[in-house]
Design an enzyme around this catalytic site. Structure first.
Site, PDB file in Angstrom:
ATOM      1  N   ASN A 313      47.285  78.869-104.350  1.00 10.98           N
ATOM      2  CA  ASN A 313      47.942  78.025-105.357  1.00 10.98           C
ATOM      3  C   ASN A 313      46.934  77.080-106.017  1.00 10.98           C
ATOM      4  O   ASN A 313      46.164  76.409-105.335  1.00 10.98           O
ATOM      5  CB  ASN A 313      49.042  77.183-104.705  1.00 10.98           C
ATOM      6  N   HIS A 345      37.581  83.390 -99.849  1.00  4.27           N
ATOM      7  CA  HIS A 345      38.524  84.254-100.577  1.00  4.27           C
ATOM      8  C   HIS A 345      39.445  83.417-101.467  1.00  4.27           C
ATOM      9  O   HIS A 345      39.608  83.702-102.661  1.00  4.27           O
ATOM     10  CB  HIS A 345      39.334  85.055 -99.554  1.00  4.27           C
ATOM     11  N   GLU A 346      40.041  82.374-100.892  1.00  2.60           N
ATOM     12  CA  GLU A 346      40.997  81.572-101.664  1.00  2.60           C
ATOM     13  C   GLU A 346      40.312  80.785-102.772  1.00  2.60           C
ATOM     14  O   GLU A 346      40.866  80.611-103.866  1.00  2.60           O
ATOM     15  CB  GLU A 346      41.754  80.621-100.733  1.00  2.60           C
ATOM     16  N   HIS A 349      39.651  82.943-105.678  1.00  4.00           N
ATOM     17  CA  HIS A 349      40.884  83.160-106.438  1.00  4.00           C
ATOM     18  C   HIS A 349      41.066  82.145-107.561  1.00  4.00           C
ATOM     19  O   HIS A 349      41.825  82.399-108.507  1.00  4.00           O
ATOM     20  CB  HIS A 349      42.099  83.045-105.515  1.00  4.00           C
ATOM     21  N   GLU A 368      42.683  90.406-105.748  1.00  4.08           N
ATOM     22  CA  GLU A 368      42.414  90.445-104.307  1.00  4.08           C
ATOM     23  C   GLU A 368      41.081  91.103-103.970  1.00  4.08           C
ATOM     24  O   GLU A 368      40.356  90.643-103.087  1.00  4.08           O
ATOM     25  CB  GLU A 368      43.558  91.158-103.574  1.00  4.08           C
TER      26      GLU A 368
END
Length: 912
Positions: A313, A345-346, A349, A368
């Site tokens: 988020n 990873h986040e 994003h 992803e």
């Protein structure tokens, strides 16, 4: 709120009371699973587009009243003339629905809730014309559910007061924003969000954006509204908000953006590792992409209950505790690497997914796969000694196993309904996606790749994208550099890897008289008869080297194979080997003729570790699929007697695990494995050394666990003694077993222990505050050989009061199903509790699908197959349909392998 509506000029004065559940709708509204006369598919029409959401919502956590209530204003633009607005909602009760417009004569005439497709249709009394802008007002209420989807509740027990504390939090990806508030819940409908959260004065709220102001709540003493700044344009799945009593710490050296780390008070000290790596990773990614992080703050929250590892988020990244927190005394090296990898990873994003978003879930891999690839790059930046390239290769080996099933799916896959969306959050989207990106990185070259990625992100910032526009950006940069791939375009190459199922094996045929080498491709499948009706062809970047002039790092393609067959320009002397797919940078396997395999085996010890791991992986896979005699593969792996590199051993153990599952009770097999592992067992030892690096600490437990499984007596005795010493210590003493050895010690100790040992470890699970330690214990508790205890353990996975959190229930099942003795117990439990399991876990993060996937490991017979097929046919599949399809295929493969190869391997081992 009525006052706000009244100040707007006019307004549909018809308000409706209705619910989303099937039942008796009132006269002015319909709630139906299939409203006749108005067929609407699950996808939203493009006639209406949201511009801004104004959301006011309050969670009710008091006295067990787990509901929410809210008001919503959606400003909309009309792309086509229509008399209806279609949006998404699930388990939402609508109390008032109105059109807020300058046109006084527009009124809502009907609201229809379609439960089966999670759609709501709002009809008005006149046409809303293309180019117009109107506002939809909705007053509603919802449920703070316990299935970890939408706006849900989470709890923990405060250690100081022993009181249960409640938190309201969100998980909206992929299609769960609609469970919190009515919305256009598809990624292409980007809009700005102005969010206000209601809370008690003694709690705190967090959302995507910085807090703007706080004001008392009229008519509700001790409650306030927190008003947040307007967001950037984003998809609904990235919206997040939390009402909690967590502590937070602000990272001191993170001036822009401000980093804050949140957790329950008892574990706030375990956020220190994240505070060290998070800001550094973000700065690295900003430098690589040449696009600054666009927000002023980044909150990172550890939640006691969370269905995934983490969620990206924008401005408010949420984690499960075990994926964010590091207990310096108890965190194993594997857990520390997992925390770093998930964080990378986040944070990746924030560009791939948040800044540029896939237009539809069919291209999930666009966020992803790239987040996985760049997340690894970010980890390598903050932890340069970890050899993250090894992790990419380990992940490649893992995904090649699942992608060799005929029931695998393309990376970019067509989706027709929401049940299919959650099923592609799998290794194909994440790891295969990452692996083909790594392949592009090598065949384009690092700089061309980087420039193409920057161009893509710049061009589509705050917009949606499909994979074709990525290919265009990469091709443009490749042409500027005169990269050879431009003559065929990146799209020509990459469509063959993203739009087709599976991957190829490169078959290498040599003419030892002429020195010529011919290669051809075919799809690689585990099915011994090969893939049915397989006509796929890939653009394969060919890299190779020869024994006379080995150049292992030359990963730019020397040629491309797009037709079935190609004869190389090079010739190779008959007494030397040829080696393809250097660094295993291509997403394919290689199989040679017997003579070339033997030549490679003779040079095995002189080859780089990455090549040795590749040869082990490819040879055992080729034999398992019926393309190479097992005698050749076993001769090659016999070279492991002198092997001490963990990457090579990881490749071996991953492939040998399949054989072990069929032959674990075979004395000759275990004797052979003990001989192979003698040197690595002795080298790594059972005791942690002060000068051990990350890799030694990460791998010792796995190596020793394997040694115990195949009968290494010292290993078993040592594990037994470790556990015995701990059990006999006074209760107040700390666990004396080194953290990195615990998985091995716990599992081995229980395998040769009984009820008292199990109860001791179960109590440790209940007491520990370390998320990573809980995970280690959950896996180990399924190692016991007592049927009654295993069944009792499974029953804890569907009990709210057992101490097993809902997010961890599938770990319990997998640990039991992964025990040869527990296989039948687990299958029987699944059959007898199918309805209860689906009701308990819901469909959110596919916990039940993961249970189905865990079943086939020890299912090798015709009886097993028939029972599984019968069970599948007797239940409603939903999000488990792919899991069942793949499980059944795996059992068929297991049965065929056992019939064709078990006896063959037994005969080979008797001769060694």
């Amino acid at each position: 709120m009525t006052a706000i509506v009244a100040t707007c000029v006019a307004i549909g004065l018809i308000a409706y009371m209705l619910t989303t559940s099937s039942g008796n709708p009132d006269a002015s509204a319909e709630s139906t699973p299939n409203n006749q006369g108005d067929k609407v598919e699950e996808r939203l029409p493009k006639s209406v587009s949201p511009v801004e959401y104004r959301l006011k919502i309050i969670p009710h956590l008091e006295d067990g009243n787990f509901t929410s209530s809210g008001e919503l204003w959606i400003t909309m633009e009309f792309k086509e003339t229509t008399n209806k607005i279609v949006l998404n909602a699930r388990e939402i009760t609508f109390h008032q629905v109105e059109i807020v417009s300058l046109a006084k004569d527009i009124a809502v005439t009907n609201v229809t809730v379609k439960n089966d497709s999670e759609l709501v249709i709002v009809r008005v009394n006149k046409l809303l014309r293309k180019g117009e802008s109107h506002k939809l007002y909705i007053r509603f209420s919802g449920i703070l559910n316990d299935v970890l989807q939408g706006f849900y509740r989470s709890s923990y027990v405060d250690s100081a007061t022993n009181e249960t504390r409640w938190t309201a939090t969100t998980q909206f990806s992929p299609t769960y924003a609609r469970r919190a508030f009515p919305c256009f819940d598809e990624p292409s409908f980007k809009a700005r969000f102005r969010i206000s959260l209601g809370r008690r004065e003694n709690m705190t709220s967090i959302s995507n954006m910085p807090l703007k102001s706080t004001q008392d709540m009229p008519n509700m003493p001790h409650f306030v509204w927190d008003h947040y700044q307007p967001s950037l344009p984003m998809s609904t799945y990235l919206v997040a908000f939390i009402v909690t009593d967590f502590d937070n710490v602000q990272v001191k050296d993170s001036s822009q953006p401000v980093f804050r780390l949140w957790s329950r008070h008892d574990v706030i000290d375990q956020t220190e590792y994240m505070s060290k790596i998070g800001p550094s990773m973000l700065r690295f990614l900003e430098g690589y992409f040449k696009i600054p992080f666009p927000l002023d703050k980044q909150d990172i929250v550890a939640l006691p209950d969370f269905g995934y590892n983490a969620m990206e988020n924008w401005g408010l990244i949420t984690f499960r505790e075990s994926a964010m927190l590091v207990n310096e005394k108890e965190a194993v090296a594997e857990a520390r690497q997992n925390v770093a990898s998930v964080a990378g990873h986040e944070l990746a994003h924030q560009w791939f997914g948040n800044l540029v978003t896939p237009a539809w879930w069919s291209d999930l891999w666009l966020k992803e796969g790239f987040a996985t690839f760049f997340g690894n790059m970010a980890v390598n930046h903050v932890e340069p000694t970890w050899r993250m390239t090894d992790s990419l290769i380990q992940d490649l080996h893992d995904v090649l196993v699942g992608d060799a099933l005929e029931s695998s799916h393309p990376i970019s896959v067509g989706l027709n309904h929401t049940d299919q969306i959650t099923q592609i959050f799998d290794s194909i989207s994440y790891i295969k996606g990452c692996s083909i990106i790594r392949m592009m990185h090598h065949f384009l070259g690092a700089e061309v790749f980087r420039m193409g990625i920057q161009r893509y992100l710049r061009t589509y910032s705050y917009r949606n994208a499909e994979q074709d526009v990525l290919w265009e950006a990469l091709t443009y940069e490749a042409r500027l550099s005169e990269n050879p791939v431009t003559y065929i375009t990146v799209k020509n190459v990459m469509d063959t890897w993203t739009l087709q199922t599976g991957y190829p094996v490169l078959q290498v045929q040599r003419n030892y008289k002429t020195g010529t080498v011919t290669v051809f491709q075919e799809r690689f499948c585990w099915a011994i008869a090969g893939c049915q009706d397989s006509t796929e062809s890939w653009w394969i970047p060919l890299t190779w080297t020869t024994q006379s002039n080995p150049r292992y790092n030359d990963t730019m393609p020397k040629a491309w194979l797009w037709n079935p067959t190609l004869e190389l320009n090079d010739t190779v002397p008959d007494d030397q080997w040829i080696l393809f797919n250097l660094g295993q940078t291509g997403y394919y396997r290689v199989n040679y003729d017997d003579r070339n395999w033997k030549q490679l085996a003779q040079s095995f010890e002189t080859l780089p570790p990455v090549i040795r791991s590749q040869l082990i992986d490819d040879s055992l896979a080729a034999s398992r699929a019926g393309n190479l005699r097992y005698k050749i593969a076993i001769d090659l792996i016999s070279r492991l007697e002198n092997e001490t590199d963990f990457l090579v051993w990881n490749a071996a153990l991953n492939q040998l695990e399949y054989i072990h599952d069929k032959m674990h009770d075979d004395a000759d097999y275990n004797k052979f494995m003990l001989r192979l592992g003698r040197k690595i067992f002795e080298t790594i030892g059972t005791v942690e050394k002060q000068n051990d690096g990350h890799r030694e600490r990460r791998w010792r437990g796995k190596i020793m666990k394997w040694a115990c499984i195949v009968g290494h007596e010292e290993c078993r005795q040592r594990a037994h003694q470790f556990l015995k010493n701990w059990i006999e210590m006074p209760p107040a003493k700390e666990n004396p077993i080194p953290a990195n050895l615990r998985s091995w010690v716990y599992c081995t100790g229980l395998k040769h222990g009984g009820k008292s040992e199990w109860n001791f470890l179960w109590n440790q699970y209940l007491k520990t505050t370390s998320g990573s330690e809980k995970t280690v214990l959950l896996e180990a508790l399924g190692c016991i050989t007592d049927d009654a205890i295993l069944l009792s353990y499974l029953e804890k996975s569907i009990s709210k009061s057992s101490g097993v959190r809902k997010q961890d229930g599938w770990w319990v099942f997998r640990s039991v199903a992964g025990n040869p003795i527990g296989k039948d117990i687990a299958f029987r439990f699944l059959r007898e509790n199918w309805v209860a399991l689906n009701e308990y876990y819901g469909s959110g993060f596919s916990a039940v699908a993961k249970m189905v996937t865990a079943l086939p490991r020890y299912m090798n017979s015709e009886t097993d197959l028939k029972e599984l097929e019968t069970f599948k046919d007797s239940v409603k599949l939903g999000v488990t349909s792919t899991a069942f399809e793949q499980a059944i295929e795996q059992v068929k493969i297991n049965e065929a392998w056992t019939t064709n190869y078990k006896k063959q391997i037994q005969d080979i081992l008797k001769e060694i």
